[in-house]
Motif scaffolding. Structure first.
Motif, short mmCIF file in Angstrom:
data_model
loop_
_atom_site.label_atom_id
_atom_site.label_comp_id
_atom_site.label_asym_id
_atom_site.label_seq_id
_atom_site.Cartn_x
_atom_site.Cartn_y
_atom_site.Cartn_z
N ALA A 315 -14.11 -6.41 47.07
CA ALA A 315 -12.98 -7.35 47.12
C ALA A 315 -12.73 -7.94 45.74
N THR A 319 -9.28 -7.55 43.70
CA THR A 319 -8.54 -8.75 43.28
C THR A 319 -8.22 -8.65 41.79
N ALA A 363 -8.92 -6.82 49.20
CA ALA A 363 -9.16 -8.10 48.54
C ALA A 363 -9.14 -9.26 49.51
N LEU A 365 -10.89 -10.71 52.42
CA LEU A 365 -12.08 -10.70 53.30
C LEU A 365 -11.93 -11.74 54.40
N SER A 368 -16.45 -14.72 53.33
CA SER A 368 -17.04 -14.55 52.01
C SER A 368 -18.18 -15.52 51.83
#
Length: 663
Positions: A315, A319, A363, A365, A368
């Motif tokens: 991710a 990003t 990107a 999630l 996290s």
């Protein structure tokens, strides 16, 4: 000295072979030998002296005749002179703590007109040529003739001692020979002779004297080698006996757990070392447990964390690039050449759009944990550490398990160690045997060294003697050395003179006490004599009553003087340690019944460890025989045949009822 047996073969009145067992037992020291006058009692006493001393023997029947004539006339008149006569005496003595058995055989016969005499000596059953050839000197070491005369005595000896004036000479001889005073005098005489020899100045005579001395030294060295060989064999035999005893003790010691007892400290040390090793292993395991090792208990959680770290990394990567993808995609489309068809352009644009959408989706999630960006590297390092620690932990667990087994084994061994009180006697016996063996082996080594030294000395003296005899080299003796020897000999003689005087006073004092005690024990009138003194110069005997007044010996009866003579001999035996056999011939001639009873009750059983008592039927009669019975070892009667004039030895005494031959 202990007499065992005497055998007479055609000696004097004894026809054929006549044997007497002379061995005694503790508490039964007397061998009673009976015989009428003329039956051979004194001949038996002469035989003992003759077999030991040969021509120097003081035999009562010899008189002034030569030794050759005496031996000729001592062959039994019924025997063949060519076969002759023989006397065999067996006895034992203690030499260096070991009993040695001697068998001395003296025989003689006529070869034509010449008399041939032979002497053979067997020691412990083996013929000894050296002793046989040198017996006159050797017997003086065993029993000096002067001493023997004080222990082998007859009625005449007692009669002479009963005379105070004649007793002085006997006392002087006894003190000097029996108690060692004469040895001191002989040393002084030898030193004087040494001084005189040292003053000789003739060179040739000195060389001759030297050779003579070397010959004597060589003979002494050869005898020393022989003696040390015998001693070494005896010591080696003693070592073997001690080793056998030690082996038995070792087996008993081992069966009782002695080996574990000896290793107790070692076992305790081993157990302590094992316990320390186990503690170190457990400490290492605890140290591992304080690290990441417990995480091995969370394999699923670690796997989940690894997946989460991978998603978050993906991710994060998405990003970072999703913002520039639209510009990149537009730039790529612009870069396409004009030749690209619209359909192809549209297909590429669609693919770029799909990729951008996928990255935008990655990107985003759902959950996290905001893990570090290098979490995957950390988890990889953790995985390697856990693998390494797990392998080490397994090794330690295996080692600690083995160590626990070793600790159990050590505990079992220590539990098998016997208590010190239970094994103390075995430990002491084992240590004593080991010490005794060590001493014996050390003595054996010393004996071997001394034997080797004696052999070397013998060979060296032999070589020196041979060279001296071959070359007869004349040497001068320096006066300084001679003067030194003379000076030191003078000092030594002065010291020996003082020592001899002190030794004489000491022995005389002991003898006075012993004779007085003996006399009081034998006397019927217990209060007659209160004190007794012996002059150290003239050796006169002085008696005193309870008031200290001297008593004239003439006041004593003949029997009392005879008891005084017996007391003197008894006292000498006591002072000398009663170590020699006593042979007493016809001792009761002038004594009344009470004194005879005192002798039978108090003297004969205590005259020595072995007493040969020669008596007529009127001296040791039936009454005295009964009193002596508890102390009798053997009884014999000498039976004389008046028709053949020969004597035979028969077991038993005249009154044999209740008196066995061997008590």
């Amino acid at each position: 000295m202990h007499l065992h047996n005497i055998e007479l073969h055609d000696f004097g009145a004894y026809r054929g072979r006549q044997s007497l067992d002379l061995s005694v037992q503790p508490g039964r020291p007397i061998i009673l030998i009976g015989g009428l006058n003329g039956c051979g009692k004194t001949t038996l006493l002469d035989a003992i002296q003759l077999v030991l001393y040969g021509p120097r023997a003081r035999c009562s029947g010899r008189g002034s005749r030569s030794y050759d004539s005496y031996l000729r006339e001592s062959i039994n008149r019924k025997a063949n002179p060519a076969e002759g006569a023989e006397i065999t005496l067996e006895f034992s003595i203690i030499v260096d703590g070991q009993e040695r058995h001697y068998r001395v055989v003296r025989s003689w016969h006529l070869n034509g007109k010449q008399l041939k005499e032979q002497l053979s000596v067997l020691v412990d059953g083996q013929f000894d040529r050296i002793l046989s050839d040198g017996w006159p000197d050797h017997v003086e070491d065993i029993l000096p003739l002067e001493v023997a005369s004080l222990f082998f005595f007859d009625g005449e000896k007692i009669e002479s001692l009963a005379d105070p004036e004649r007793a002085a000479a006997v006392i002087e001889s006894a003190v000097h020979s029996l108690l060692g005073v004469s040895t001191v005098e002989q040393l002084r005489t030898d030193l004087l002779a040494l001084q005189r020899r040292q003053r000789l100045s003739n060179e040739d005579q000195a060389v001759i004297d030297q050779i003579n001395a070397q010959e004597a030294d060589h003979e002494a060295a050869k005898q020393d080698v022989f003696d040390r060989t015998q001693m070494l064999a005896s010591t080696r035999s003693r070592c073997d006996r001690i080793q056998v005893h030690l082996d038995k003790v070792e087996k008993s010691f081992e069966r009782a757990g002695g080996k574990l007892f000896e290793r107790q400290k070692e076992l305790e040390g081993d157990r302590a070392a094992i316990a320390d090793r186990l503690a170190a292993q457990r400490h290492t395991l605890r140290s591992l447990a304080q690290g990441p090792l417990p995480l091995l208990m969370l394999p699923q959680q670690l796997a989940t964390l690894r997946d989460q770290a991978a998603r978050e990394k993906e991710a994060d990567d998405a990003t970072r690039v999703v913002g520039v993808l639209e510009e990149r995609d537009a730039w790529l489309l612009d870069q396409l050449p004009a030749s690209v068809t619209p359909a192809a352009r549209t297909a590429l644009k669609k693919k770029l759009t799909t990729d951008r959408i996928r990255r935008e989706s990655a990107a985003e999630l759902k959950q996290s944990l905001e893990l570090p960006t290098d979490m995957l590297q950390q988890l990889s390092a953790l995985n390697e550490a856990l693998s390494r620690d797990a392998s080490r932990a397994r090794e330690l667990l295996k080692e600690s398990a083995a160590t626990v087994d070793h600790l159990d084994d050590a505990d079992r061994l220590l539990a098998g160690v016997p208590d010190k009180k239970l094994i103390k006697d075995l430990v002491d016996e084992r240590n004593e045997a080991m010490d005794e063996l060590a001493v014996a082996k050390a003595e054996l080594r010393r004996g071997e060294e001394q034997l080797e030294e004696a052999r070397s000395r013998r060979d060296r003296i032999g070589a020196d003697l041979e060279r001296a005899q071959q070359k007869r080299v004349k040497t001068l003796i320096e006066m300084e050395e001679l003067n030194r020897i003379v000076a030191y000999a003078d000092k030594a003689r002065e010291t020996l003179e003082k020592f001899g005087a002190a030794l004489l006073r000491r022995h005389i004092s002991r003898l006075e006490v012993a004779v007085l005690q003996s006399f009081k024990a034998l006397m019927r009138k217990s209060g007659l004599i209160h004190d007794l003194r012996i002059d150290t110069d003239k050796f006169n005997l002085t008696l005193a009553d309870s008031d200290g007044e001297p008593i004239d010996p003439g006041r004593l009866s003949a029997g009392e003087r005879q008891l005084l003579a017996i007391s003197l001999l008894w006292g000498l035996a006591k002072v000398a340690g009663n170590r020699l056999p006593s042979v007493i011939d016809t001792p009761l001639g002038r004594l009344d019944s009470r004194h005879r009873q005192h002798l039978a009750d108090r003297y004969f059983p205590n005259a020595g460890r072995q007493v040969l008592l020669l008596s007529t039927d009127e001296e040791i009669d039936e009454n005295l025989l009964g009193r002596l019975k508890p102390s009798l070892a053997h009884t014999y009667t000498l039976v004389h045949d008046d028709t053949t004039f020969t004597t035979t030895v028969e077991a038993g005494y005249w009154w044999t009822a209740g008196v066995p031959h061997v008590a």
